[in-house]
Design an enzyme around this catalytic site. Structure first.
Site, PDB file in Angstrom:
ATOM      1  N   TYR A  79     -97.766  59.119  16.792  1.00 53.92           N
ATOM      2  CA  TYR A  79     -97.256  58.017  17.610  1.00 53.92           C
ATOM      3  C   TYR A  79     -96.660  56.897  16.777  1.00 53.92           C
ATOM      4  O   TYR A  79     -95.746  56.217  17.229  1.00 53.92           O
ATOM      5  CB  TYR A  79     -98.314  57.511  18.601  1.00 53.92           C
ATOM      6  CG  TYR A  79     -98.303  58.401  19.813  1.00 53.92           C
ATOM      7  CD1 TYR A  79     -97.426  58.164  20.859  1.00 53.92           C
ATOM      8  CD2 TYR A  79     -99.098  59.541  19.852  1.00 53.92           C
ATOM      9  CE1 TYR A  79     -97.360  59.019  21.944  1.00 53.92           C
ATOM     10  CE2 TYR A  79     -99.038  60.399  20.935  1.00 53.92           C
ATOM     11  CZ  TYR A  79     -98.167  60.140  21.982  1.00 53.92           C
ATOM     12  OH  TYR A  79     -98.081  60.990  23.037  1.00 53.92           O
ATOM     13  N   HIS A 105     -97.277  37.740  13.802  1.00 58.99           N
ATOM     14  CA  HIS A 105     -98.030  37.544  12.565  1.00 58.99           C
ATOM     15  C   HIS A 105     -99.347  38.308  12.728  1.00 58.99           C
ATOM     16  O   HIS A 105    -100.414  37.711  12.775  1.00 58.99           O
ATOM     17  CB  HIS A 105     -98.312  36.057  12.330  1.00 58.99           C
ATOM     18  CG  HIS A 105     -97.084  35.230  12.107  1.00 58.99           C
ATOM     19  ND1 HIS A 105     -97.126  33.874  11.872  1.00 58.99           N
ATOM     20  CD2 HIS A 105     -95.765  35.569  12.067  1.00 58.99           C
ATOM     21  CE1 HIS A 105     -95.894  33.406  11.708  1.00 58.99           C
ATOM     22  NE2 HIS A 105     -95.050  34.418  11.831  1.00 58.99           N
ATOM     23  N   HIS A 121     -91.456  39.793  17.068  1.00 60.63           N
ATOM     24  CA  HIS A 121     -91.906  39.398  15.726  1.00 60.63           C
ATOM     25  C   HIS A 121     -93.286  38.766  15.868  1.00 60.63           C
ATOM     26  O   HIS A 121     -93.458  37.833  16.658  1.00 60.63           O
ATOM     27  CB  HIS A 121     -90.922  38.411  15.096  1.00 60.63           C
ATOM     28  CG  HIS A 121     -91.485  37.683  13.924  1.00 60.63           C
ATOM     29  ND1 HIS A 121     -91.958  38.342  12.810  1.00 60.63           N
ATOM     30  CD2 HIS A 121     -91.694  36.359  13.694  1.00 60.63           C
ATOM     31  CE1 HIS A 121     -92.421  37.443  11.944  1.00 60.63           C
ATOM     32  NE2 HIS A 121     -92.282  36.234  12.459  1.00 60.63           N
TER      33      HIS A 121
END
Ligand SMILES: [Zn+2]
Length: 221
Positions: free
Chosen positions: A120, A95, A93
């Site tokens: 891709y 940002h 995860h």
């Protein structure tokens, strides 16, 4: 892979992602399933740029802290992804700027946040779902993840960032990078009437490489 190697891999990939500006400050988190049924998670308020292998949070199979620092507050998010995607071995995860920007655009389809722009992207990240905004650490995000029923390996949290699962840590990292670069391409080309891959070209990738895309659903009830 041994737990020692997994710890080293989390720190190596974390540093690489941080140094390339893919998640600033102490944002972002990584988790990996261990052979003993537990998992390793990056600690809360830890920068991915300088993780210490010995201080990663080790959780048991039911999510209790066994050793290391206090884990990321995004544990409900990670555990809902593992729960709904049985094959997932690692979750990243971030940002990352372009993926976050994408989530704020008005035209984004919550069941296909990006068009089929490159082979891709489809091969690594599949199709990407967009979930609404949740306060970081809000356990309600887990229900939203469960609502996707494990059909997406890559998900965007609105105004927050991507969450990507892989069958190895390397696969999850590479898929996250592919998602970020494709979001960047989308922003570069937005309103320029670009040619995306055609349905036939997408179908060719599906049959040639076994790319798994969520089934087309138009009944969102
Ligand atoms: Zn976050």
């Amino acid at each position: 892979m041994s737990e020692t190697r997994l710890r080293e891999a989390i720190c190596r990939f974390g540093r690489s992602l941080f140094e390339r500006g893919l998640t600033p400050g102490s944002s972002g988190n990584i988790s990996v399933r261990c052979e003993d049924g537990g998992w390793l998670v990056t600690p809360t308020n830890a920068s991915l740029g300088w993780l210490d292998p010995a201080r990663l949070s080790k959780l048991d199979a039911v999510g209790r802290l066994v050793s290391g620092d206090k884990p990321t507050k995004e544990i409900p998010l990670h555990s809902a992804v593992y729960e709904t995607r049985g094959a997932a071995q690692a979750i990243v995860h971030l940002h990352s700027t372009h993926a976050v920007a994408l989530t704020m655009l008005p035209e984004i389809d919550p069941r296909a946040a990006l068009p089929p722009m490159t082979p891709y992207y489809l091969m690594k990240a599949g199709q990407t779902a967009l979930l609404p905004y949740f306060r970081p650490g809000d356990p309600a995000v887990a229900d939203a993840i469960r609502g996707l029923a494990g059909r997406y390996s890559s998900v965007l949290l609105a105004n927050h960032g991507p969450v990507v699962a892989g069958d190895t840590l390397e696969a999850a990292v590479f898929a996250t990078e592919e998602l970020e670069e494709t979001a960047k391409l989308y922003l570069l080309l937005r309103n320029l009437n670009p040619r995306y891959l055609s349905p036939a070209q997408v179908q060719d990738l599906v049959s040639h490489f076994g790319v798994e895309l969520p089934a087309e659903t138009h009944d969102h009830g």
